[in-house]
Design a protein around this motif. Sequence first.
Motif, PDB file in Angstrom:
ATOM      1  N   ILE A  76     -25.876  44.782  19.306  1.00 11.94           N
ATOM      2  CA  ILE A  76     -25.378  43.564  18.655  1.00 11.94           C
ATOM      3  C   ILE A  76     -23.853  43.513  18.738  1.00 11.94           C
ATOM      4  O   ILE A  76     -23.257  42.455  18.978  1.00 11.94           O
ATOM      5  N   PHE A  77     -23.205  44.659  18.546  1.00 13.12           N
ATOM      6  CA  PHE A  77     -21.743  44.701  18.637  1.00 13.12           C
ATOM      7  C   PHE A  77     -21.294  44.383  20.060  1.00 13.12           C
ATOM      8  O   PHE A  77     -20.245  43.763  20.253  1.00 13.12           O
ATOM      9  N   GLY A  78     -22.097  44.794  21.051  1.00 14.14           N
ATOM     10  CA  GLY A  78     -21.763  44.476  22.430  1.00 14.14           C
ATOM     11  C   GLY A  78     -21.852  42.989  22.714  1.00 14.14           C
ATOM     12  O   GLY A  78     -20.972  42.411  23.367  1.00 14.14           O
ATOM     13  N   PHE A  79     -22.908  42.330  22.220  1.00 12.76           N
ATOM     14  CA  PHE A  79     -23.047  40.889  22.399  1.00 12.76           C
ATOM     15  C   PHE A  79     -21.933  40.132  21.670  1.00 12.76           C
ATOM     16  O   PHE A  79     -21.396  39.149  22.175  1.00 12.76           O
ATOM     17  N   TRP A  80     -21.588  40.612  20.483  1.00 10.43           N
ATOM     18  CA  TRP A  80     -20.515  39.974  19.715  1.00 10.43           C
ATOM     19  C   TRP A  80     -19.193  40.087  20.473  1.00 10.43           C
ATOM     20  O   TRP A  80     -18.401  39.142  20.501  1.00 10.43           O
ATOM     21  N   ALA A  81     -18.983  41.250  21.073  1.00 12.73           N
ATOM     22  CA  ALA A  81     -17.763  41.458  21.855  1.00 12.73           C
ATOM     23  C   ALA A  81     -17.692  40.492  23.029  1.00 12.73           C
ATOM     24  O   ALA A  81     -16.637  39.900  23.301  1.00 12.73           O
ATOM     25  N   ALA A  82     -18.824  40.311  23.725  1.00 15.63           N
ATOM     26  CA  ALA A  82     -18.862  39.389  24.861  1.00 15.63           C
ATOM     27  C   ALA A  82     -18.581  37.961  24.412  1.00 15.63           C
ATOM     28  O   ALA A  82     -17.899  37.196  25.113  1.00 15.63           O
ATOM     29  N   ALA A  83     -19.098  37.589  23.229  1.00 15.18           N
ATOM     30  CA  ALA A  83     -18.870  36.237  22.720  1.00 15.18           C
ATOM     31  C   ALA A  83     -17.398  36.012  22.377  1.00 15.18           C
ATOM     32  O   ALA A  83     -16.875  34.906  22.519  1.00 15.18           O
ATOM     33  N   MET A  84     -16.709  37.069  21.929  1.00 18.01           N
ATOM     34  CA  MET A  84     -15.296  36.919  21.576  1.00 18.01           C
ATOM     35  C   MET A  84     -14.425  36.642  22.794  1.00 18.01           C
ATOM     36  O   MET A  84     -13.456  35.880  22.717  1.00 18.01           O
TER      37      MET A  84
ATOM     38  N   ARG B 113      -8.058  22.192  18.510  1.00 19.23           N
ATOM     39  CA  ARG B 113      -9.348  21.563  18.236  1.00 19.23           C
ATOM     40  C   ARG B 113     -10.494  22.568  18.216  1.00 19.23           C
ATOM     41  O   ARG B 113     -11.514  22.336  17.574  1.00 19.23           O
ATOM     42  N   TYR B 114     -10.332  23.683  18.927  1.00 20.97           N
ATOM     43  CA  TYR B 114     -11.419  24.649  19.010  1.00 20.97           C
ATOM     44  C   TYR B 114     -10.871  26.029  19.330  1.00 20.97           C
ATOM     45  O   TYR B 114      -9.700  26.185  19.700  1.00 20.97           O
ATOM     46  N   PHE B 115     -11.730  27.027  19.136  1.00 18.79           N
ATOM     47  CA  PHE B 115     -11.431  28.396  19.541  1.00 18.79           C
ATOM     48  C   PHE B 115     -12.116  28.671  20.871  1.00 18.79           C
ATOM     49  O   PHE B 115     -13.259  28.253  21.081  1.00 18.79           O
ATOM     50  N   GLU B 116     -11.442  29.367  21.752  1.00 14.51           N
ATOM     51  CA  GLU B 116     -12.086  29.859  22.972  1.00 14.51           C
ATOM     52  C   GLU B 116     -12.716  31.208  22.655  1.00 14.51           C
ATOM     53  O   GLU B 116     -12.017  32.193  22.438  1.00 14.51           O
ATOM     54  N   GLY B 117     -14.047  31.252  22.609  1.00 15.30           N
ATOM     55  CA  GLY B 117     -14.740  32.461  22.197  1.00 15.30           C
ATOM     56  C   GLY B 117     -14.780  32.563  20.684  1.00 15.30           C
ATOM     57  O   GLY B 117     -14.075  31.839  19.972  1.00 15.30           O
ATOM     58  N   LEU B 118     -15.618  33.457  20.185  1.00 14.05           N
ATOM     59  CA  LEU B 118     -15.696  33.655  18.739  1.00 14.05           C
ATOM     60  C   LEU B 118     -14.369  34.180  18.212  1.00 14.05           C
ATOM     61  O   LEU B 118     -13.815  35.121  18.779  1.00 14.05           O
ATOM     62  N   PRO B 119     -13.826  33.603  17.160  1.00 20.13           N
ATOM     63  CA  PRO B 119     -12.623  34.183  16.546  1.00 20.13           C
ATOM     64  C   PRO B 119     -12.967  35.538  15.938  1.00 20.13           C
ATOM     65  O   PRO B 119     -14.082  35.745  15.446  1.00 20.13           O
TER      66      PRO B 119
END
Length: 236
Positions: free
Chosen positions: A218-226, A163-169
């Motif tokens: 920005i890459f660091g924040f994206w990494a944390a979201a993943m 139903r969903y992804f845990e964290g950004l795919p």
Amino acid sequence: MGRNKTSQVNGKEHDKDALQQYNDSDGHFSLVRNFRLADLVTIMNGACGSFSIFSSAQYLSTNDDDYLWWALVLPLAGLMFDFLDGKVARWRKSSSMLGQELDSLADLVSFGVAPAVLAFAVGLRTYLDTVCLTGFICCGLARLARFNATVALIPKDAAGKSRYFEGLPIPSSLGLVSILSYWVRRGWVEGKEGIPGGLVTLWGRPGGRGDIHPVSVIFGFWAAAMVSKTLRVPKL
């Protein structure tokens, strides 16, 4: 509890049977003979990511913008193969444990390593920039490993899909590639107009290890979201 134990035993037996086909196949090219059509499509995803990395390297050595544009476009081609392999597997009604692992490895190349190398080619080249980019790759790696380990625990819909992804795919990193594409179009790259936001020295002298482009965060924040456990992205 008894049902859970039974399902775990059945799952292990299924995995054992799935792996046995590779053990029973002899010959130098037995691995290739065991590939499904969907597996070959997945490999094309990884090939696109690899060519993107090499194109970035060619840009760094020649400063030819054509290589940079190829490096930007190829991860998008990888995404198309990433979508296609699942459709082919459902069409052929065949999937394998090898295919699952191939999918994760191909995604890491096309949507983890390739975007990070692209960012380096565009101009995020200081020591601290590369720390952020390395963190991005490692978080993508961890996110894919978690997905493989926990996908069976995520609630499914009537069709059996999560139903969903845990964290950004990790394919969401194409959002970062689109930002880099815009910078390239505007000439905001190293050696031309320069990276947006400029360069900041956090410690030491300018030109040393304390330099960082603020946009690399920005890459660091994206990494944390993943790797986030609480961020749940609905699956379309």
